[in-house]
Design a protein around this motif. Structure first.
Motif, short mmCIF file in Angstrom:
data_model
loop_
_atom_site.label_atom_id
_atom_site.label_comp_id
_atom_site.label_asym_id
_atom_site.label_seq_id
_atom_site.Cartn_x
_atom_site.Cartn_y
_atom_site.Cartn_z
N ALA A 47 0.62 -1.52 2.30
CA ALA A 47 1.72 -0.66 1.81
C ALA A 47 1.45 0.80 2.19
CB ALA A 47 1.86 -0.80 0.29
N PHE A 48 0.19 1.21 2.06
CA PHE A 48 -0.19 2.57 2.44
C PHE A 48 0.06 2.80 3.93
CE2 PHE A 48 -3.75 4.99 4.39
CZ PHE A 48 -3.43 6.25 3.94
N LEU A 49 -0.39 1.85 4.77
CA LEU A 49 -0.23 2.02 6.22
C LEU A 49 1.24 2.02 6.63
CD1 LEU A 49 -3.23 -0.16 7.48
CD2 LEU A 49 -3.01 2.33 7.67
N ASP A 50 2.04 1.18 5.96
CA ASP A 50 3.50 1.18 6.21
C ASP A 50 4.08 2.56 5.93
OD1 ASP A 50 3.84 -1.35 7.07
OD2 ASP A 50 4.65 -2.15 5.17
N ALA A 51 3.67 3.11 4.79
CA ALA A 51 4.18 4.43 4.40
C ALA A 51 3.74 5.48 5.42
CB ALA A 51 3.68 4.80 3.00
N VAL A 52 2.49 5.39 5.86
CA VAL A 52 1.96 6.34 6.84
C VAL A 52 2.80 6.29 8.12
CG1 VAL A 52 0.02 6.81 8.39
CG2 VAL A 52 -0.40 6.38 5.96
N GLU A 53 3.05 5.06 8.60
CA GLU A 53 3.83 4.92 9.83
C GLU A 53 5.25 5.43 9.65
OE1 GLU A 53 2.44 1.70 12.74
OE2 GLU A 53 2.33 0.70 10.78
N GLY A 54 5.82 5.15 8.47
CA GLY A 54 7.16 5.66 8.17
C GLY A 54 7.20 7.18 8.25
#
Ligand SMILES: *Cc1c(COP(=O)(O)O)cnc(C)c1O
Length: 351
Positions: free
Chosen positions: A338-345
């Motif tokens: 979830a953290f990495l998704d947010a980072v990429e977003g």
């Protein structure tokens, strides 16, 4: 009103712990807690406790718990001091080892509680700035009554090798407390320096590797006379009965702690590689968190963007040493995805 309050207390800022929001939809990666369950033996002992014992004061010197800690580190019970979190151990060290005219040293950046503990006791602070790569070099003729050496360091996540720490403690004229809150996540530790050097204490906590931040249990190991001094000045019943029992069974179950640590180390590697691929500067973590520097966006703005996506991490403010970085606790694998998704977003500019 102010004439009623000590001048040093009026002048100091209080410690601000990381936020502890209880909102379940938040991904909480800001205070280096362990995302996994503590030992199942903790559940068992809590179910078995006879509430009649709670009417009595606990063992003031935590003998049964200290036996287990002494066994773990191969030392005598008299070499172990147990406190209400390692924060209490640190505070007592200043009271026991620093005269009014004395001083407290620590690296900058390291654990932000140290200067506040020095302010509480109104003693001189002698921080030593780390270099640009977060390494250390003691200034010539440096002296202090007590030095807090965080290893691995927080918030930088880096380990200082024992080969560097050992000559420093042997030369240093005061007490060195090596704060090993994260040692279980590292490849090396300095416990044996506390067993052979009369001026060295090593502190550990159950808050990180043992998944027990809620019980408040920390301890330090070292020379019997230093440990004896801490026992003289502590509160009579500084560690409550429930905490003594829970800590004892948790430490006896090394397997659960080690399995949780292993899972965190694996996730740490994966997240660290992914962030590096995304262009972040990532230090080589030996802890349960990452110290990362985003590119193309300020760390401060990045933390804010993560917050909008319900992910909370720790930002240490505008200080020269810390302003470009943020500290991210390693959570479970799903939390980190979830953290990495947010980072990429954020990097792709999506809201
Ligand atoms: C978390 C932490 C502590 C505090 O440990 P408690 O036992 O929870 O009080 C002490 N030192 C460092 C460097 C830490 O990161």
């Amino acid at each position: 009103m102010n004439h009623l309050i000590r001048k040093s207390v009026q002048a100091m800022a209080g410690y601000v712990p990381g936020e502890q929001p209880r909102d379940a939809k938040l991904v909480k990666l800001n205070t280096n807690e362990n995302p996994y369950l503590p030992s199942a033996d903790v559940q068992d002992i809590l179910s078995m406790i006879d509430i009649a014992v709670l009417a009595r004061y606990p063992d003031p010197v935590c003998l049964e718990l200290r036996k287990v800690i002494a066994e773990l580190h191969g030392c005598e019970v008299e070499q172990v001091f147990v406190g209400n979190g390692s924060d209490e151990v640190l505070a007592l060290c200043i009271r026991a080892f620093v005269e009014r005219q004395g001083s407290v040293g620590y690296f900058d950046p390291s654990y932000s509680l140290y200067p506040i503990l020095a302010d509480i006791e109104d003693v001189e602070k002698k921080p030593v700035a780390l270099d640009a790569a977060f390494g250390w070099q003691m200034p010539a003729d440096y002296a202090a009554s007590l030095f807090f050496l965080t290893n691995p360091n927080a918030p930088t996540s880096l380990q200082y090798s024992k080969a560097n720490v050992e000559p420093f403690v042997k030369e240093f004229g005061g007490v060195v407390l090596i704060d090993e809150a994260y040692a279980d996540f590292a490849q090396e530790n300095c416990m044996d320096l506390a067993l052979v050097n009369e001026n060295v204490l090593v502190a550990r906590t159950l808050s990180k590797s043992y998944s027990l931040a809620g019980i408040r249990l920390g301890y330090c190991v070292g020379n019997t006379e230093l440990i004896g001094a801490l026992y003289k000045i502590k509160d009579s019943y500084n560690v409550n009965y429930l905490t003594q029992e829970v800590a004892r069974v948790a430490i006896l179950d090394q397997n659960t702690m080690k399995a949780n640590v292993q899972a965190i180390i694996e996730t740490r590697k994966l997240v660290s590689e992914k962030l590096t691929d995304l262009g972040f500067a990532v230090t080589n973590s030996e802890t349960n968190f990452l110290w990362i520097k985003p590119q193309g966006i300020s760390a401060k703005a990045f933390v804010k963007e993560l917050g909008k996506k319900n992910i909370i991490v720790r930002y240490f403010g505008d200080d020269e040493h810390t302003k470009d970085y943020l500290r991210v606790t390693i959570g479970t694998a799903p939390e980190m995805f979830a953290f990495l998704d947010a980072v990429e977003g954020i990097l792709n500019g999506s809201e």
